[in-house]
Each structure stands twice: as C-alpha cells, then as structure tokens.
Motif scaffolding. Structure first.
Motif, short mmCIF file in Angstrom:
data_model
loop_
_atom_site.label_atom_id
_atom_site.label_comp_id
_atom_site.label_asym_id
_atom_site.label_seq_id
_atom_site.Cartn_x
_atom_site.Cartn_y
_atom_site.Cartn_z
N PRO A 120 -17.53 -23.62 32.68
CA PRO A 120 -16.31 -22.96 33.17
C PRO A 120 -15.75 -21.99 32.13
CG PRO A 120 -16.26 -25.30 33.66
CD PRO A 120 -17.46 -25.09 32.79
N HIS A 121 -15.38 -20.80 32.59
CA HIS A 121 -14.85 -19.80 31.67
C HIS A 121 -14.03 -18.76 32.41
CE1 HIS A 121 -18.70 -18.01 33.09
NE2 HIS A 121 -18.07 -16.85 32.97
N TYR A 122 -13.19 -18.07 31.64
CA TYR A 122 -12.47 -16.90 32.12
C TYR A 122 -13.33 -15.67 31.87
CZ TYR A 122 -8.38 -20.00 31.80
OH TYR A 122 -7.50 -21.06 31.93
N THR A 123 -13.20 -14.66 32.72
CA THR A 123 -13.94 -13.42 32.55
C THR A 123 -12.97 -12.26 32.34
OG1 THR A 123 -15.79 -14.17 33.91
CG2 THR A 123 -15.56 -11.79 33.58
N MET A 124 -13.09 -11.59 31.19
CA MET A 124 -12.26 -10.43 30.88
C MET A 124 -13.04 -9.12 31.00
SD MET A 124 -9.15 -11.43 30.19
CE MET A 124 -9.37 -12.68 31.47
N GLU A 144 -8.91 -0.67 27.88
CA GLU A 144 -7.52 -0.89 28.29
C GLU A 144 -7.40 -2.06 29.25
OE1 GLU A 144 -6.28 2.86 29.82
OE2 GLU A 144 -5.65 3.63 27.87
N GLY A 145 -8.36 -2.18 30.17
CA GLY A 145 -8.34 -3.27 31.14
C GLY A 145 -8.52 -4.62 30.47
N ILE A 146 -9.46 -4.70 29.54
CA ILE A 146 -9.67 -5.95 28.81
C ILE A 146 -8.41 -6.34 28.05
CG2 ILE A 146 -10.97 -7.07 26.94
CD1 ILE A 146 -13.32 -5.18 27.67
N ARG A 148 -5.25 -5.44 28.52
CA ARG A 148 -4.12 -5.76 29.40
C ARG A 148 -4.28 -7.14 30.04
NH1 ARG A 148 -4.70 -1.69 32.15
NH2 ARG A 148 -5.76 -2.53 33.99
N HIS A 149 -5.47 -7.43 30.54
CA HIS A 149 -5.68 -8.72 31.19
C HIS A 149 -5.68 -9.87 30.17
CE1 HIS A 149 -7.74 -6.23 34.49
NE2 HIS A 149 -6.55 -6.59 34.91
N SER A 150 -6.12 -9.60 28.96
CA SER A 150 -6.13 -10.63 27.92
C SER A 150 -4.71 -10.98 27.48
CB SER A 150 -6.97 -10.17 26.72
OG SER A 150 -8.33 -9.99 27.09
N ILE A 151 -3.81 -10.01 27.48
CA ILE A 151 -2.40 -10.32 27.19
C ILE A 151 -1.87 -11.34 28.18
CG2 ILE A 151 -0.05 -9.39 27.23
CD1 ILE A 151 -1.14 -6.79 26.04
N GLU A 152 -2.16 -11.15 29.45
CA GLU A 152 -1.68 -12.09 30.47
C GLU A 152 -2.30 -13.46 30.28
OE1 GLU A 152 0.80 -11.48 32.49
OE2 GLU A 152 0.90 -9.53 31.49
N LEU A 153 -3.59 -13.51 29.97
CA LEU A 153 -4.24 -14.80 29.75
C LEU A 153 -3.69 -15.48 28.49
CD1 LEU A 153 -6.35 -16.89 30.54
CD2 LEU A 153 -8.05 -15.58 29.22
N GLY A 154 -3.42 -14.71 27.46
CA GLY A 154 -2.84 -15.28 26.24
C GLY A 154 -1.50 -15.93 26.52
N ARG A 155 -0.69 -15.31 27.34
CA ARG A 155 0.61 -15.88 27.70
C ARG A 155 0.44 -17.21 28.43
NH1 ARG A 155 2.91 -10.09 29.80
NH2 ARG A 155 3.74 -9.35 27.80
N ILE A 156 -0.54 -17.26 29.31
CA ILE A 156 -0.77 -18.48 30.09
C ILE A 156 -1.27 -19.61 29.19
CG2 ILE A 156 -2.23 -19.51 31.88
CD1 ILE A 156 -2.17 -16.70 33.25
N LEU A 157 -2.27 -19.33 28.37
CA LEU A 157 -2.86 -20.38 27.54
C LEU A 157 -1.89 -20.88 26.47
CD1 LEU A 157 -6.50 -18.98 27.07
CD2 LEU A 157 -5.71 -20.77 28.64
N PRO A 236 -16.57 -5.36 23.02
CA PRO A 236 -15.62 -5.94 23.99
C PRO A 236 -14.86 -7.15 23.48
CG PRO A 236 -17.80 -5.57 24.98
CD PRO A 236 -17.96 -5.40 23.51
N MET A 237 -15.29 -7.76 22.37
CA MET A 237 -14.54 -8.88 21.82
C MET A 237 -13.18 -8.44 21.30
SD MET A 237 -13.44 -10.36 18.74
CE MET A 237 -14.46 -9.69 17.44
N MET A 238 -13.13 -7.25 20.69
CA MET A 238 -11.93 -6.81 19.98
C MET A 238 -10.70 -6.68 20.87
SD MET A 238 -13.45 -3.97 17.38
CE MET A 238 -14.67 -4.38 16.14
#
Length: 385
Positions: A120-124, A144-146, A148-157, A236-238
C-alpha cells in the motif's frame, strides 16, 4: 566539532547545537511517523554514478524493494533484499530494525518510480525523472503538481504524529542534488556524499555541467526559482519531500532523514516557504564524518544566513558489529539511505533516549540475520542438496 545530546552517546549534534538540543528535547517521548519516498531518475543509469543495486538492470528495482522490505520484511519485486554489487545490504535493514524497535508507523509515498512498490502506498507522480544530462528532467507542470499534492498529503499525515521522519530511496540522488544546488547558487562541488568509498566527484560534476549547459542554466541563475531547477536538473523525490515537509510543519516537527540529498530539499523549502523553525536534517555519523563531502557546509548554505537548522546524527556503532556487511558502513560503504539515521534518532527519542548503543546495534544485527543471513543459508542448503 561534535556534541553528544545529553548522556546519549548514540545521538550527536554536528551543527547548530542550541537548536539541535531544542529540537531533540521537543521530540522526546513523542509520536512519530516514518515516510519513505520511492523515486527514480535515469541519471542513475550513467556508468559509475551509483552502486544502488546488484547490477545496472536492477537499479530501478531498488526503491520499490526498499519500500516492500520496510513494509513486509521481504521483497516482492525482486527475490532478495537490495544490495550493492559486492553484497553490502540496503540501509533499509537499519531503518526497519528501528521502526520495529520503537513501534513507529510507516507510510510509503511513490513519487516517480519506474517499478511501483507492491505494498500500500500513496502516489504523487506516475512518471520517473529523465537523465539530467539533457537539461530536461521533468516538466515544470509535473514538478508543481508533485509539490502541491505533497503539501496536502503532508498536512494529512502530520495530524497523526508529533514528528514526521521523511526518508528517500532514489539511486543517483546526490548527483541531482548537486545539480539543483549549483543552479540555486550553493557551491556544492566536491561536497556531496557517495555510496562508494571513492566518491566519483569528477564524474558527477561532468554530468551536472553538461546538464546545465543543455538547460542554459548558470551557477545561481535559478536561486529564486527552485521548482524550475528541479524540472531541469532534479528528480521527482525533491518536490515530494519539500511539499511533505511544508505541509507537515503546520502540525508537526520534521526530520529530513538522509544524507546530502536532503540538503537540496532544504534549499528548496527555504526558497519556497522560508519556514525552517521546526525542521532538522537527520543523518548517520558516517555522513557527518565523510571526509570526501561536507554536509555541514551544505546545511548552512541551504538554510541561509538567518536560519540555524540543526544537523543531528545517529551513530549505530556498526564498527563493533560481528557482521561484515554491517561493518562495511563504518568503512565508507553506503553510509546512509532509506532514512536510516533519522529512524535511529526517532527510535531513541521515542524511548526518551533511554536506549543505549548496545540496544541499537543488537536490533540491527537481528534484522540483518533475518533478512540476509538466514535466507542465504537457505540458498546454500538448497544448492548443497
């Protein structure tokens, strides 16, 4: 100069002591969540850049195999635990031992792996990074998409923990880090680490300089545009690590767990958000003591003159190990990866720094036995039979 934290001889502060003490005090006894980002750049396919895989064809399996091993204690996408060509095991062995020791939950985030982890994993990001030698690693829109979406995931986690430990598994990550830092005006030449005892600085610099020429980028010309620096010369990690950290810092402390790759992420965070009051770089003593690199310089310059981001490290005392594959870490091989240093620090902090070096080493050696020695014994017995 190294400063040990309190009475612990397993955790040290290599830069910004006061801030390091404050950070470690703030996470003692708290709840943690470990995040592993799996990613890939075709830069890893350049001969001599990395040894993150038993051979060139297997390099793309290293990130998902690391994730599977952390999650399951075994790998699904390959038959054995990732290792260097001469058998040095992935630092995921250290990380898994620490997560088990302190009962720290794990999340896997895929941001551009070629082979997707079979857990199981999240996909950015669905596509991997191209070789930076072309000066076009990703599109600006992808980066930019990675982010932006990672900010939202960071807030959740971050809502489920007091501190997020963000680690990575990406072959050739120090080369892309070098490129992004040079584009942002940080003189990282001959200062990034390597998984090899003989650091191929000249090769990395040739690759980066060719990529910069092809991208039309000069030293420091993208200081104020880090996402473009990543798009041209990064991986894409950065943007994923930077976004997770920025999103998480509203709710939790953050450890950027890794070697010199994470200093590039720190520079990106500084340029985009200028929020560095609740963040630390966490690594191993093998990176801090690496005479072929200079992580102190990189942290100081990535954070900027007005910030005092602590550089904290764990000493797993692998030089005392009875296992040849683990002692190799203290001899200049691998050194760090898969958030190993940060996982060690989190395990110690979770137990209010009451564990000692023997506890850490014993846990790592037991994991090594289960993951490496027992499976190899089974192979030998099969062959003998």
């Amino acid at each position: 100069m190294h400063e040990f934290y309190g009475n612990s001889k397993s955790v040290g502060i290599a830069l910004n002591k006061d801030e390091g003490v404050r950070f470690l005090n703030s996470i003692a006894g708290k709840e943690f969540r470990f995040i592993l980002i799996t990613s890939y750049t075709e830069t890893a396919e350049i001969d001599g850049i990395t040894v993150a895989g038993a051979n060139k064809d297997l390099i793309k399996f290293t990130p998902p195999a690391d994730a599977e091993f952390l999650y399951l204690g075994r790998c699904r996408c390959i038959d054995s635990v990732p290792a260097t060509p001469d058998g040095k095991p992935t630092p995921a062995v250290i990380t898994r031992a620490m997560l088990k020791l302190a009962d720290i939950p794990l999340s896997i985030v895929d941001s551009g792996s070629i082979v997707k982890p079979m857990v199981p994993h999240y996909t950015m990001a669905t596509t991997h990074g191209r070789s930076i030698i072309h000066g076009y690693a990703m599109s600006r829109e992808e980066v930019e998409g990675i982010y932006r979406h990672s900010i939202e995931l960071g807030r959740i986690l971050a809502r489920s923990a007091d501190c997020l430990i963000i680690g990575e598994s990406i072959p050739a990550g120090t080369t892309t880090a070098l490129a992004v830092m040079l584009a942002m005006g940080i003189d990282a030449r001959f200062k990034v680490s390597s998984s090899m005892p003989s650091n191929p600085h000249e090769l990395k610099l040739r690759v980066v300089e060719e990529g910069m020429r092809n991208a039309g980028v000069e030293f420091g010309s993208l200081k104020d545009d880090p996402l473009n620096a990543i798009a041209m010369l990064g991986d894409p990690m950065m943007p994923c690590a930077a976004g997770l950290a920025v999103g998480a810092m509203d709710h939790a402390s953050v450890m950027l767990a890794g070697g010199t790759q994470m200093t590039a992420v720190l520079a990106v965070i500084n340029a985009l958000s200028n929020r560095l009051d609740n963040i630390a770089i966490a690594t191993t003593s093998y990176i801090v003591n690496d005479q072929s690199a200079d992580i102190r310089y990189l942290v100081s310059n990535a954070a900027g003159a007005d910030a005092h981001v602590p550089l904290i490290y764990a000493d797993p005392t692998l030089t005392l190990s009875s296992k040849n594959g683990l002692r190799a870490y203290a001899e200049g091989f691998v050194k760090e990866g898969v958030g190993a240093g940060g996982a060690c620090i989190a395990a110690l902090a979770r137990n209010r720094f009451r564990l000692d070096a023997d506890d850490i080493l014993h846990a790592i050696e037991m994991e090594y036995e289960y993951a490496i020695e027992i499976p190899m014994k089974g192979v030998r017995n099969t062959l003998d039979g």
